[in-house]
Design a protein around this motif. Sequence first.
Motif, PDB file in Angstrom:
ATOM      1  N   LYS A 212       8.580   8.524 -20.889  1.00 18.64           N
ATOM      2  CA  LYS A 212       9.140  10.098 -20.610  1.00 18.64           C
ATOM      3  C   LYS A 212       7.931  10.730 -19.652  1.00 18.64           C
ATOM      4  CE  LYS A 212      12.091  10.194 -24.816  1.00 18.64           C
ATOM      5  NZ  LYS A 212      12.253  11.088 -26.058  1.00 18.64           N
ATOM      6  N   GLN A 213       6.849  10.137 -19.476  1.00 19.12           N
ATOM      7  CA  GLN A 213       5.717  10.667 -18.795  1.00 19.12           C
ATOM      8  C   GLN A 213       6.244  10.792 -17.133  1.00 19.12           C
ATOM      9  OE1 GLN A 213       3.059  11.935 -20.114  1.00 19.12           O
ATOM     10  NE2 GLN A 213       4.237  11.185 -22.120  1.00 19.12           N
ATOM     11  N   PRO A 214       6.026  11.854 -16.424  1.00 21.82           N
ATOM     12  CA  PRO A 214       6.498  12.013 -14.949  1.00 21.82           C
ATOM     13  C   PRO A 214       5.511  11.235 -14.074  1.00 21.82           C
ATOM     14  CG  PRO A 214       4.896  13.688 -15.843  1.00 21.82           C
ATOM     15  CD  PRO A 214       5.271  13.201 -17.044  1.00 21.82           C
ATOM     16  N   LEU A 215       6.271  10.998 -13.040  1.00 26.49           N
ATOM     17  CA  LEU A 215       5.466   9.975 -12.114  1.00 26.49           C
ATOM     18  C   LEU A 215       4.155  10.729 -11.805  1.00 26.49           C
ATOM     19  CD1 LEU A 215       5.831   7.353 -10.420  1.00 26.49           C
ATOM     20  CD2 LEU A 215       6.888   8.866  -8.633  1.00 26.49           C
ATOM     21  N   THR A 216       3.083   9.868 -11.622  1.00 26.59           N
ATOM     22  CA  THR A 216       1.744  10.388 -11.056  1.00 26.59           C
ATOM     23  C   THR A 216       1.569   9.914  -9.537  1.00 26.59           C
ATOM     24  OG1 THR A 216       0.522   8.534 -12.207  1.00 26.59           O
ATOM     25  CG2 THR A 216       1.122  10.631 -13.341  1.00 26.59           C
ATOM     26  N   ILE A 217       0.577  10.872  -8.888  1.00 23.89           N
ATOM     27  CA  ILE A 217       0.192  10.293  -7.739  1.00 23.89           C
ATOM     28  C   ILE A 217      -0.573   8.977  -7.678  1.00 23.89           C
ATOM     29  CG2 ILE A 217      -1.916  11.679  -7.669  1.00 23.89           C
ATOM     30  CD1 ILE A 217       0.443  11.754  -4.743  1.00 23.89           C
ATOM     31  N   LYS A 218      -1.234   8.621  -8.851  1.00 20.19           N
ATOM     32  CA  LYS A 218      -2.176   7.704  -8.881  1.00 20.19           C
ATOM     33  C   LYS A 218      -1.108   6.398  -9.020  1.00 20.19           C
ATOM     34  CE  LYS A 218      -5.577   5.100 -11.707  1.00 20.19           C
ATOM     35  NZ  LYS A 218      -4.880   3.960 -11.655  1.00 20.19           N
ATOM     36  N   GLN A 219       0.019   6.377  -9.734  1.00 21.72           N
ATOM     37  CA  GLN A 219       1.109   5.371  -9.947  1.00 21.72           C
ATOM     38  C   GLN A 219       1.736   5.033  -8.549  1.00 21.72           C
ATOM     39  OE1 GLN A 219       3.638   7.472 -12.836  1.00 21.72           O
ATOM     40  NE2 GLN A 219       2.908   5.957 -14.592  1.00 21.72           N
ATOM     41  N   ILE A 220       1.889   5.939  -7.754  1.00 24.74           N
ATOM     42  CA  ILE A 220       2.658   5.629  -6.429  1.00 24.74           C
ATOM     43  C   ILE A 220       1.517   4.916  -5.180  1.00 24.74           C
ATOM     44  CG2 ILE A 220       3.427   6.731  -4.171  1.00 24.74           C
ATOM     45  CD1 ILE A 220       4.311   9.270  -5.982  1.00 24.74           C
ATOM     46  N   ALA A 221       0.284   5.366  -5.574  1.00 29.59           N
ATOM     47  CA  ALA A 221      -1.008   4.733  -4.825  1.00 29.59           C
ATOM     48  C   ALA A 221      -1.296   3.204  -5.258  1.00 29.59           C
ATOM     49  CB  ALA A 221      -2.021   5.468  -4.972  1.00 29.59           C
ATOM     50  N   ASP A 222      -1.159   3.229  -6.642  1.00 29.98           N
ATOM     51  CA  ASP A 222      -1.398   1.811  -6.889  1.00 29.98           C
ATOM     52  C   ASP A 222      -0.317   0.944  -6.667  1.00 29.98           C
ATOM     53  OD1 ASP A 222      -3.694   2.745  -8.362  1.00 29.98           O
ATOM     54  OD2 ASP A 222      -3.103   2.936 -10.379  1.00 29.98           O
ATOM     55  N   GLY A 223       0.999   1.331  -6.727  1.00 31.87           N
ATOM     56  CA  GLY A 223       2.208   0.598  -6.144  1.00 31.87           C
ATOM     57  C   GLY A 223       2.100   0.158  -4.911  1.00 31.87           C
ATOM     58  N   LEU A 224       1.569   1.260  -3.899  1.00 29.70           N
ATOM     59  CA  LEU A 224       1.571   0.922  -2.413  1.00 29.70           C
ATOM     60  C   LEU A 224       0.334  -0.090  -2.257  1.00 29.70           C
ATOM     61  CD1 LEU A 224       1.886   4.405  -0.940  1.00 29.70           C
ATOM     62  CD2 LEU A 224       3.379   2.735  -1.130  1.00 29.70           C
ATOM     63  N   ARG A 225      -0.802   0.086  -2.967  1.00 35.62           N
ATOM     64  CA  ARG A 225      -2.063  -0.799  -2.774  1.00 35.62           C
ATOM     65  C   ARG A 225      -1.457  -2.480  -3.092  1.00 35.62           C
ATOM     66  NH1 ARG A 225      -5.111   3.743  -4.740  1.00 35.62           N
ATOM     67  NH2 ARG A 225      -5.764   4.853  -3.312  1.00 35.62           N
ATOM     68  N   GLU A 226      -0.878  -2.206  -4.352  1.00 31.34           N
ATOM     69  CA  GLU A 226      -0.522  -3.652  -4.927  1.00 31.34           C
ATOM     70  C   GLU A 226       0.235  -4.292  -3.938  1.00 31.34           C
ATOM     71  OE1 GLU A 226       0.891  -4.737  -9.300  1.00 31.34           O
ATOM     72  OE2 GLU A 226       2.397  -3.543  -8.487  1.00 31.34           O
ATOM     73  N   GLY A 227       1.548  -3.468  -3.344  1.00 31.94           N
ATOM     74  CA  GLY A 227       2.382  -4.211  -2.514  1.00 31.94           C
ATOM     75  C   GLY A 227       1.689  -4.771  -1.345  1.00 31.94           C
ATOM     76  N   LEU A 228       0.450  -3.981  -0.715  1.00 27.62           N
ATOM     77  CA  LEU A 228       0.172  -4.453   0.581  1.00 27.62           C
ATOM     78  C   LEU A 228      -0.983  -5.757   0.171  1.00 27.62           C
ATOM     79  CD1 LEU A 228      -1.352  -0.840   1.878  1.00 27.62           C
ATOM     80  CD2 LEU A 228       0.408  -2.564   2.742  1.00 27.62           C
ATOM     81  N   ASP A 229      -1.289  -5.750  -0.935  1.00 23.82           N
ATOM     82  CA  ASP A 229      -2.069  -6.915  -1.546  1.00 23.82           C
ATOM     83  C   ASP A 229      -1.174  -8.227  -1.597  1.00 23.82           C
ATOM     84  OD1 ASP A 229      -4.648  -6.121  -1.372  1.00 23.82           O
ATOM     85  OD2 ASP A 229      -4.779  -5.580  -3.405  1.00 23.82           O
ATOM     86  N   GLY A 230       0.097  -7.855  -2.064  1.00 24.00           N
ATOM     87  CA  GLY A 230       1.329  -8.827  -2.250  1.00 24.00           C
ATOM     88  C   GLY A 230       1.407  -9.366  -1.005  1.00 24.00           C
ATOM     89  N   LEU A 231       1.657  -8.607  -0.140  1.00 27.89           N
ATOM     90  CA  LEU A 231       1.888  -9.052   1.385  1.00 27.89           C
ATOM     91  C   LEU A 231       0.824  -9.904   1.835  1.00 27.89           C
ATOM     92  CD1 LEU A 231       3.868  -6.140   3.115  1.00 27.89           C
ATOM     93  CD2 LEU A 231       4.792  -8.283   1.986  1.00 27.89           C
TER      94      LEU A 231
END
Length: 343
Positions: free
Chosen positions: A218-237
């Motif tokens: 129930k917690q709102p989406l945070t800017i850190k969660q978005i940033a972590d997701g983007l960096r994680e995806g780039l590392d995955g690629l």
Amino acid sequence: MRKRWPRIRIVILTAYGEFEYARQAIELGVDNYLIKLAQTPEQILDACRKVAEEIEQEMDVDQKLEMRRKLEWEKEWTRKRQWTERLVDDDGSTHVRAIPEEWFEGVAQASYLTGLTIGWRVPEGSEQAELTEEELIQLQRQVGEVLEQRLDQRMLGEGNRMVMLPIRQSRLCLLIGSKQLLESFKMNQLALAALEALKDFAPVKSFIHVGPVRELGKQPLTIKQIADGLREGLDGLAAYFYKPDSAIVGKHSSTFRRFDEEQIREWIAAVVKAMLREDAEAFQESVSVITKLYNPQVHPEDLLSMTRQMFHPGFVKLPASVVERLNGIDWKRGRIIVHGGKK
């Protein structure tokens, strides 16, 4: 050109003032024939404005609305690129704090969040291999348009929402929010649909990283969660550097070894010293610590960054054949794994 774009207007700007050229241009139906030395910049702009006004007058309402919609979409795309660029590179100094609500509507209210990060490379030897930075950005925009059309709400499924974020020049992150837990089967379907859509851009070779599903509760989406997701995806690629034959490069975050900066400087100094002395044995010994396989594997960014520094023309004079080979490696940020594969 007329066969492909019947509504196109053509203005010729030339240094050739021969009447015969102008006569041929008129026969071909150009809209204006301007001699460079006889025109001021303002006169050239006026000629273009006049043609643009004629085009707009001929457009019907639907065409005008579609043109404006596309212009707005392109402006928003540019803003997204700038925003994600700051977010991915944020070290705490840029203060990217606000989440643009209009982009994340629906996703921000989700209970679960995951992401598909898509990348592509242009094979060496193809016509597209020499694309400029602006052309690469345009290609990214075209890929985004196609994916938005293909991965529509029907494909996403009821209750799921998606926001597409362009990253650098040849990466896209699709953040997907859901009220219910997203199944692996559904994510695989979306990944395969995205790869299928990218076949329209042959010979571009695409690859994709499927991120883990995270519960937001129930917690709102945070800017850190978005940033972590983007960096994680780039590392995955980045794993594609080691697995160039796999279209889906990983379903979980890849772990890479990162070298210490002081250690990197010592290795580079040893390699450069060996090359300056033309000591083949010392060179082989000094590069062995970089070329050997590690577990976990070395992040491609570190490998290519070290290579760039070791073979910098300011340090050593290299044979033309080596320089030509090095020129085949694209050092631009965001394209470091374009020619990935074997080290």
